[in-house]
Scaffold this motif. Structure first.
Motif, PDB file in Angstrom:
ATOM      1  N   ALA A 108       0.834  -1.210   0.000  1.00  0.00           N
ATOM      2  CA  ALA A 108       0.000   0.000   0.000  1.00  0.00           C
ATOM      3  C   ALA A 108       0.863   1.252   0.000  1.00  0.00           C
ATOM      4  O   ALA A 108       0.560   2.236  -0.692  1.00  0.00           O
ATOM      5  N   ALA A 109       1.952   1.225   0.769  1.00  0.00           N
ATOM      6  CA  ALA A 109       2.842   2.387   0.821  1.00  0.00           C
ATOM      7  C   ALA A 109       3.474   2.646  -0.536  1.00  0.00           C
ATOM      8  O   ALA A 109       3.550   3.802  -0.996  1.00  0.00           O
ATOM      9  N   TRP A 110       3.926   1.596  -1.197  1.00  0.00           N
ATOM     10  CA  TRP A 110       4.558   1.792  -2.499  1.00  0.00           C
ATOM     11  C   TRP A 110       3.539   2.133  -3.580  1.00  0.00           C
ATOM     12  O   TRP A 110       3.877   2.767  -4.577  1.00  0.00           O
ATOM     13  N   ALA A 111       2.276   1.744  -3.380  1.00  0.00           N
ATOM     14  CA  ALA A 111       1.236   2.188  -4.312  1.00  0.00           C
ATOM     15  C   ALA A 111       1.075   3.705  -4.227  1.00  0.00           C
ATOM     16  O   ALA A 111       0.958   4.395  -5.251  1.00  0.00           O
ATOM     17  N   LEU A 112       1.083   4.235  -2.994  1.00  0.00           N
ATOM     18  CA  LEU A 112       1.026   5.685  -2.830  1.00  0.00           C
ATOM     19  C   LEU A 112       2.257   6.356  -3.429  1.00  0.00           C
ATOM     20  O   LEU A 112       2.157   7.394  -4.101  1.00  0.00           O
ATOM     21  N   LEU A 113       3.429   5.764  -3.183  1.00  0.00           N
ATOM     22  CA  LEU A 113       4.649   6.336  -3.745  1.00  0.00           C
ATOM     23  C   LEU A 113       4.621   6.297  -5.269  1.00  0.00           C
ATOM     24  O   LEU A 113       5.145   7.197  -5.932  1.00  0.00           O
ATOM     25  N   GLY A 114       4.011   5.256  -5.836  1.00  0.00           N
ATOM     26  CA  GLY A 114       3.878   5.189  -7.293  1.00  0.00           C
ATOM     27  C   GLY A 114       3.018   6.322  -7.829  1.00  0.00           C
ATOM     28  O   GLY A 114       3.329   6.910  -8.877  1.00  0.00           O
ATOM     29  N   ILE A 115       1.939   6.646  -7.109  1.00  0.00           N
ATOM     30  CA  ILE A 115       1.104   7.786  -7.514  1.00  0.00           C
ATOM     31  C   ILE A 115       1.909   9.082  -7.414  1.00  0.00           C
ATOM     32  O   ILE A 115       1.860   9.935  -8.312  1.00  0.00           O
ATOM     33  N   GLY A 116       2.662   9.221  -6.314  1.00  0.00           N
ATOM     34  CA  GLY A 116       3.484  10.408  -6.167  1.00  0.00           C
ATOM     35  C   GLY A 116       4.550  10.514  -7.240  1.00  0.00           C
ATOM     36  O   GLY A 116       4.837  11.609  -7.749  1.00  0.00           O
ATOM     37  N   MET A 117       5.152   9.372  -7.630  1.00  0.00           N
ATOM     38  CA  MET A 117       6.166   9.376  -8.675  1.00  0.00           C
ATOM     39  C   MET A 117       5.587   9.825 -10.007  1.00  0.00           C
ATOM     40  O   MET A 117       6.240  10.542 -10.778  1.00  0.00           O
ATOM     41  N   ASP A 118       4.361   9.415 -10.289  1.00  0.00           N
ATOM     42  CA  ASP A 118       3.747   9.826 -11.550  1.00  0.00           C
ATOM     43  C   ASP A 118       3.448  11.318 -11.549  1.00  0.00           C
ATOM     44  O   ASP A 118       3.604  11.995 -12.569  1.00  0.00           O
ATOM     45  N   MET A 119       3.046  11.848 -10.391  1.00  0.00           N
ATOM     46  CA  MET A 119       2.679  13.257 -10.301  1.00  0.00           C
ATOM     47  C   MET A 119       3.873  14.179 -10.079  1.00  0.00           C
ATOM     48  O   MET A 119       3.776  15.383 -10.330  1.00  0.00           O
TER      49      MET A 119
END
Length: 252
Positions: A108-119
């Protein structure tokens, strides 16, 4: 060409310094994080190191899937707000990672980080510069890549020191604090871009159709280049982490 509104203009050098520094923080606290923290995270959570790198790979997939929506948001609203929001998403992901005690929260944490990386990584930053400066964005993009190219050079020693002195959880929390104290204000300092609906639109015709076809080809080519670069960089990070993960260097 997009114009920067009066009263909000910032010189290109200031934009390069601000966005370059914010990009350095974003890269160091996300993409380059597992190269240092994969081993202690895996050891503490009782998981194989491949779970940590697998979570990073999942984050990259999420980042790629959300790319078109993020690009549309930048075209519609400009990228300053989106980059600022990415800092908050990075903070949420890093804080969640710092309290992970199992694979579910890790993912879940890396899913959030993935969203942040895209943005908040290069793609969004470059699109933001294109919205602000139009065709004159090339020089600012070059300057930002030169600054953010030191993300691993600066980030790895800091992450290593924090993890060795205070633990990997505190390292994640410190990076979250850096996002709030440094990267967020810098992204908010960027000039606003004029919304697309306020810009003059070109007349429809053969030239416009040809432009759309060229743009589509360029986007496909750019997507391939970013995917290939990410694949190579991830492999290099994994190789560099090998001694820490397994206590020996790979044969070869």
């Amino acid at each position: 060409m997009t114009q920067v509104p009066a009263g909000q203009a910032r010189g290109p050098l200031g934009v390069v310094a601000a966005l370059g520094t914010a990009q350095t923080v974003a890269w160091a606290s996300s993409y380059y994080l597992p190269a240092i923290l994969a081993a202690p995270i895996a050891r503490d959570l009782g998981l194989a190191p491949t779970y940590v790198f697998g979570a990073l790979s999942g984050a990259l997939v999420i980042s790629g899937l959300l790319g078109p929506r993020v690009g549309h948001a930048i075209d519609t609203f400009g990228g300053r707000s989106l980059l600022a929001i990415s800092n908050l998403v990075f903070v949420a992901g890093l804080l969640l990672l710092s309290v992970a005690h199992g694979v579910t929260v890790l993912i879940a944490a890396w899913a959030l980080l993935g969203i942040g990386m895209d943005m908040g990584l290069y793609e969004a930053a470059f699109a933001t510069l294109a919205r602000i400066y139009g065709t004159n964005a090339r020089r600012t993009i070059t300057g930002i890549t030169l600054i953010a190219g030191f993300a691993s050079t600066l980030g790895w020693p800091l992450t290593t020191w924090l993890a060795s002195e205070y633990g990997w959880r505190v390292a994640c929390q410190v990076w979250a604090a850096i996002h709030i104290a440094v990267a967020l204000p810098l992204n908010l300092s960027l000039p606003r871009a004029v919304p697309l609906d306020q810009q003059a639109r070109p007349r429809p015709g053969a030239i416009q159709q040809s432009g759309r076809q060229s743009e589509a080809f360029a986007m496909v080519l750019l997507a391939y280049m970013f995917a290939a670069a990410s694949f190579v960089s991830s492999g290099i990070s994994a190789i560099q982490s090998w001694p820490r993960l397994f206590g020996q260097r790979p044969a070869g």
